[in-house]
Design an enzyme around this catalytic site. Structure first.
Site, PDB file in Angstrom:
ATOM      1  N   GLY A 176       0.796  -1.220   0.000  1.00 10.94           N
ATOM      2  CA  GLY A 176       0.000   0.000   0.000  1.00 10.94           C
ATOM      3  C   GLY A 176       0.828   1.269   0.000  1.00 10.94           C
ATOM      4  O   GLY A 176       0.497   2.240  -0.691  1.00 10.94           O
ATOM      5  N   THR A 177       1.898   1.298   0.773  1.00  8.60           N
ATOM      6  CA  THR A 177       2.720   2.511   0.858  1.00  8.60           C
ATOM      7  C   THR A 177       3.342   2.856  -0.483  1.00  8.60           C
ATOM      8  O   THR A 177       3.309   4.014  -0.915  1.00  8.60           O
ATOM      9  CB  THR A 177       3.812   2.346   1.924  1.00  8.60           C
ATOM     10  N   GLN A 297      -8.067  -0.365   3.292  1.00  6.26           N
ATOM     11  CA  GLN A 297      -8.926  -0.880   4.346  1.00  6.26           C
ATOM     12  C   GLN A 297     -10.270  -1.383   3.850  1.00  6.26           C
ATOM     13  O   GLN A 297     -10.926  -2.185   4.513  1.00  6.26           O
ATOM     14  CB  GLN A 297      -9.162   0.195   5.409  1.00  6.26           C
ATOM     15  N   HIS A 319      -2.232  -7.562   2.321  1.00  2.49           N
ATOM     16  CA  HIS A 319      -2.353  -8.167   3.649  1.00  2.49           C
ATOM     17  C   HIS A 319      -3.545  -7.664   4.441  1.00  2.49           C
ATOM     18  O   HIS A 319      -3.798  -8.137   5.553  1.00  2.49           O
ATOM     19  CB  HIS A 319      -1.051  -7.987   4.440  1.00  2.49           C
ATOM     20  N   CYS A 448       0.481   1.397  12.789  1.00  2.00           N
ATOM     21  CA  CYS A 448       1.728   1.947  12.269  1.00  2.00           C
ATOM     22  C   CYS A 448       2.402   2.883  13.260  1.00  2.00           C
ATOM     23  O   CYS A 448       3.532   3.279  13.076  1.00  2.00           O
ATOM     24  CB  CYS A 448       1.473   2.682  10.950  1.00  2.00           C
TER      25      CYS A 448
END
Length: 500
Positions: A176-177, A297, A319, A448
């Site tokens: 995602g990042t 999400q 994930h 995070c």
């Protein structure tokens, strides 16, 4: 009833077990003894012992304490054997107690599915097959590479079908990042070049509740000289789409709004935002303002197809929907140009150089396919578990204040601030969660940045006081969450708060 000598004979047989020892103590009637003796003689010793325990509901140690039994035993068995039996009984009782205590201590409950999810068994199986059969370099031209390439491209097609997009619109990343960075930085650079703007020029619109993977990119762009507008979401955590229109300007390059918040679960009105941009873009073509969303999400919990949401760029994170870690994807609508961030070979059409991880890509595709196919029953199960969770919290805590709004939230997410009693005030969530962290997995905020008790930027955006923010817990259910899990977790949390 058989005589003590008969019992002693039984003890000398191969059926010298807990069951036989219990029989010797003469606390069975004739029918019970006959049935259990048959089991012992058939050498099904454990069944015999279990039958005795179920019938009498007495521990072996309790049996030994019965005076009649001990008396009979001591008459017919040497003292050394009596002592040996007693020691074995005591050891058995202590061992059973230790096992029970260990089982209670070792029980673990996971209610942090917004942080990550376990890998689905079907994805695991597909990955194992890929490790065995498709281990080559997908860029190699020989049979081994072609087999791996076929696995990668099949995975791309499966994901495209699940997302209702074209396979050519999906680009694999490390997660995602990276997808967020590629979408935002790549779109800004391409737009600047297209419009003849300097690298320091341009305007971007986002919200005040974005994940750090977006928020920090915005801060980076600000440091380069670009202007970033952070739209306020207010107490509900949900954006008013009309505020986007008010902030659009001639130099606006991109709007980036997450689909669902990772802490509160609140879903943003992306369709309405897309409609605002579509109308605006019709008036200023060819300088189209692009729309990006981080759907990390929401995928697998609610409908999140880029076609349905009408976005230009969409971030996928494996994930979060029972796929493996270390892999993700970026949807790029046909016709949208991005500048690549890395330089290397021509992987992923040159947009994302680096050898694709066939194994991870395969696992992600299978997990996404299953998550989308089972979306309705999964969402219903998670929503039901969340309702039970809220009900149990309200039974244990005097005050349960919802942060955000459940009306527009993911079916699995509950973010709330707690008070054990009105008199005690807000709990210290971080300390309580640390206390139960060996057995219960919850979060006091985004995973995070959960290693310290700092105020959540999302809570600040909601306007929460520092006390209420520090009393907040994020609980997120999964497809396998049970009512027993919830009851145990809430009991542990309440006990940790009570004894703090």
């Amino acid at each position: 009833m058989l005589s003590p000598s008969d019992y002693y004979t039984l003890l000398q047989q191969e059926a010298f077990t807990k069951a036989a020892e219990c029989l010797f103590l003469e606390w069975l009637d004739e029918k019970q003894y006959t049935n259990c003796r048959k089991l012992c003689l058939a050498q099904t010793h454990r069944r015999a012992y279990d039958a005795l325990a179920a019938d009498q509901k007495l521990s072996f140690r309790a049996c030994l304490r019965r005076e009649a039994g001990v008396s009979a035993l001591e008459k017919n068995v040497p003292k050394e054997e009596v002592q040996s039996l007693k020691r074995k009984a005591a050891d058995d009782e202590e061992g059973s107690a230790r096992d029970t205590k260990r089982q209670k201590q070792e029980r673990s409950v996971y209610l942090d599915y917004n942080a990550t999810t376990p890998v689905d068994p079907s994805a695991c199986a597909a990955m194992q097959a890929a490790m065995r059969d498709s281990w080559g370099n997908p860029s190699s031209g020989h049979w081994c590479g072609k087999r791996a390439k076929a696995a990668v491209e099949l995975s791309r097609q499966r994901m495209a079908a699940a997302l209702q997009c074209n396979w050519s619109e999906l680009f694999f990343t490390s997660g995602g990042t990276e997808s967020n960075n590629l979408a935002i930085l790549g779109a800004v650079a391409a737009q600047q070049e297209k419009r003849g703007m300097k690298p320091t020029e341009g305007h971007i619109i986002t919200t005040d509740i974005e994940h750090p993977a977006v928020h920090q990119v915005m801060k980076h762009l600000e440091s380069r000289g670009l202007t970033v507008t952070y739209l306020r979401t207010g107490p509900t955590g949900r954006l008013d789409a009309s505020t986007v229109e008010a902030e659009l300007a001639n130099d606006t390059l991109l709007v980036s709004i997450m689909h669902a918040n990772n802490e509160t679960g609140v879903i943003q009105p992306l369709k309405e935002v897309a409609a605002v941009l579509q109308q605006y873009n019709q008036e200023i073509q060819p300088n189209k303002v692009l729309l990006h969303t981080d759907a990390s999400q929401s995928l697998g919990k609610v409908e999140a197809s880029p076609r349905v949401l009408n976005v230009d760029l969409l971030t996928v994170c494996s994930h979060k929907f029972y796929g493996p870690k270390g892999v993700g994807a970026l949807f790029v609508r046909t016709g949208v140009q991005l500048s690549n961030l890395m330089h290397g070979a021509g992987h992923e059409k040159g947009l994302r150089p680096g050898t694709e991880s066939t194994i991870l890509v395969v696992g992600m595709s299978v997990a996404l396919e299953k998550a989308v196919a089972d979306l309705a029953p999964r969402a219903a199960a998670m929503n039901s578990a969340r309702d039970v969770l809220l009900r149990k919290l309200r039974q244990k805590f005097a005050v349960v204040e919802i942060n955000g709004c459940l009306e527009h939230a993911l079916p699995n997410t509950l973010n709330c601030s707690l008070k054990l009693t009105e008199q005690q005030g807000y709990i210290k969530a971080h300390a309580a969660l640390v206390a139960i962290s060996r057995t219960v997995a919850l979060s006091a905020g985004s995973a995070c940045h959960s290693d310290h008790a700092a105020l959540s930027p999302v809570h600040q955006a909601l306007g929460l006081s520092s006390e209420r923010s520090l009393a907040a817990v994020r609980l997120s259910t999964g497809v396998d969450t049970t009512n027993d899990d919830i009851e145990y977790a809430v009991d542990q949390l309440a006990e940790a708060v009570r004894t703090a």
